[in-house]
Scaffold this motif. Sequence first.
Motif, PDB file in Angstrom:
ATOM      1  N   SER A 156      21.302 -44.349 -53.070  1.00  0.00           N
ATOM      2  CA  SER A 156      22.305 -43.339 -53.424  1.00  0.00           C
ATOM      3  C   SER A 156      23.639 -43.642 -52.748  1.00  0.00           C
ATOM      4  O   SER A 156      23.722 -44.458 -51.825  1.00  0.00           O
ATOM      5  N   HIS A 157      24.674 -42.954 -53.195  1.00  0.00           N
ATOM      6  CA  HIS A 157      26.006 -43.136 -52.595  1.00  0.00           C
ATOM      7  C   HIS A 157      26.029 -42.639 -51.157  1.00  0.00           C
ATOM      8  O   HIS A 157      26.513 -43.326 -50.250  1.00  0.00           O
ATOM      9  N   THR A 158      25.491 -41.443 -50.925  1.00  0.00           N
ATOM     10  CA  THR A 158      25.463 -40.844 -49.594  1.00  0.00           C
ATOM     11  C   THR A 158      24.164 -40.070 -49.438  1.00  0.00           C
ATOM     12  O   THR A 158      23.766 -39.339 -50.343  1.00  0.00           O
ATOM     13  N   ARG A 159      23.536 -40.233 -48.289  1.00  0.00           N
ATOM     14  CA  ARG A 159      22.299 -39.514 -48.007  1.00  0.00           C
ATOM     15  C   ARG A 159      22.520 -38.531 -46.871  1.00  0.00           C
ATOM     16  O   ARG A 159      23.059 -38.880 -45.819  1.00  0.00           O
ATOM     17  N   VAL A 160      22.141 -37.283 -47.093  1.00  0.00           N
ATOM     18  CA  VAL A 160      22.123 -36.283 -46.025  1.00  0.00           C
ATOM     19  C   VAL A 160      20.716 -35.686 -45.992  1.00  0.00           C
ATOM     20  O   VAL A 160      19.922 -35.878 -46.903  1.00  0.00           O
ATOM     21  N   LYS A 161      20.413 -34.946 -44.925  1.00  0.00           N
ATOM     22  CA  LYS A 161      19.038 -34.496 -44.745  1.00  0.00           C
ATOM     23  C   LYS A 161      18.691 -33.262 -45.567  1.00  0.00           C
ATOM     24  O   LYS A 161      17.572 -33.123 -46.056  1.00  0.00           O
ATOM     25  N   THR A 162      19.624 -32.355 -45.720  1.00  0.00           N
ATOM     26  CA  THR A 162      19.297 -31.053 -46.317  1.00  0.00           C
ATOM     27  C   THR A 162      20.313 -30.662 -47.386  1.00  0.00           C
ATOM     28  O   THR A 162      21.429 -31.199 -47.433  1.00  0.00           O
ATOM     29  N   PRO A 163      19.965 -29.718 -48.240  1.00  0.00           N
ATOM     30  CA  PRO A 163      20.924 -29.215 -49.231  1.00  0.00           C
ATOM     31  C   PRO A 163      22.178 -28.625 -48.592  1.00  0.00           C
ATOM     32  O   PRO A 163      23.286 -28.802 -49.109  1.00  0.00           O
ATOM     33  N   THR A 164      22.023 -27.925 -47.487  1.00  0.00           N
ATOM     34  CA  THR A 164      23.211 -27.352 -46.824  1.00  0.00           C
ATOM     35  C   THR A 164      24.118 -28.460 -46.294  1.00  0.00           C
ATOM     36  O   THR A 164      25.341 -28.318 -46.284  1.00  0.00           O
TER      37      THR A 164
END
Length: 411
Positions: A264-272
């Motif tokens: 993916s372009h950017t990965r974060v841990k949570t929806p928030t």
Amino acid sequence: MTTFTLYELNSLVRQTIEGSMDQDYWVDAELSECRESRGHCYMELIQKDEFSNTPVARASAKCWKNTWAMLQPHFERITGQPLHAGLKVRLKVYPQFHEAFGFSWIVTDIDPTYTMGDMARRRQEIIKQLKEEGVFDLQKELALSAFALNIAVISSETAAGYGDFVNQLADTPFDFHTQLFPAIMQGEQVEQSIITALNRIYQQQTELFSSPFDCVVIIRGGGATADLSGFDTLALAENVANFPLPIITGIGHDRDESVLDMVSHTRVKTPTAAAQLLISNIEKTQHQIETCEERIAHYAQSRIEIEQLRLARLSEHIPPLFSLVKARQEALLDRHLQTIASHLQRTLEKEGHRLNLLEQRAQALDPTLLLKRGYSITLHNGKLLRDPLQVKPNEEIETRLEKGTIISIVK
């Protein structure tokens, strides 16, 4: 030959198995089915041919309630997912044959590290293939718009994470627009469900009168026990890697990145965290705009002050410059007037001389001078008579002399 009842024959089989296989065995197999009922876990085990992928062995296995209550949370805590069809597992089993229910393996232990190793191997194979295809880093080459306000969201409509994401964007002063493309985010249907959602987004993105999206956000809630195997598939990774819009993932887990996260372009841990990323992106843009506005205002003010000083200096020089210019223009005007007057005088003299000449010529042509010299002028009907043929008999002619006029009748 002795004839047995079915129960007797099955009892003989049970006694044979119990007598010859009276220990536990570790077995490697693939789960083709896994389900819970009344606290017990029922599994169907399978082994496939290495080259043809054709099943070469099958067996049923059971994990009784008391044992399953201990093994299940341990397995899910280590692997980050529950047992499900398609997983490679290593089970500790012993054989059991029941006269009424037949043969099955009874599970006493599960080795989660074996499953982790198989998952890691499969992930590495997928990553290797993506890199060989040249698509692994395609998403990283896309630029997230500085004005990313139109967001396509792939999530379960009832997921708490989706609600948190939308609410966090709504609580900002920015005009975010989100559109949900519902998908199944857990279980065996994750792959195809997300691919279908991506296809719908792409179709809407290319429609003539639709508002284009700036990016796609794939989010879901969940913790360490969530089923995340659906995010580690080649087909899903290829679709995400080749998608023309930046894709942000907020799948909500703490274990190592999934293949979906990697491409993916950017990965974060949570929806928030995904919502905060988008908010921060717009805040950064707003800050840059405000900084540019301040710079423009400062430059404009500075330029105005400079120009005012320059005008003040110029205004100080205007009176003497005006006097100098006025004197020069007056002198130039005087010269022009003198030139005009001189030219006019010469013209008047020239024209006066020409008039004198014309007057002399006119005097020289005066008929009275001719009459004084003895000449006469004959008129017929008031006009100068030049040809005798112009006069008919009995017509009257007039002859003018210096001393008088003679009227004659032509014969």
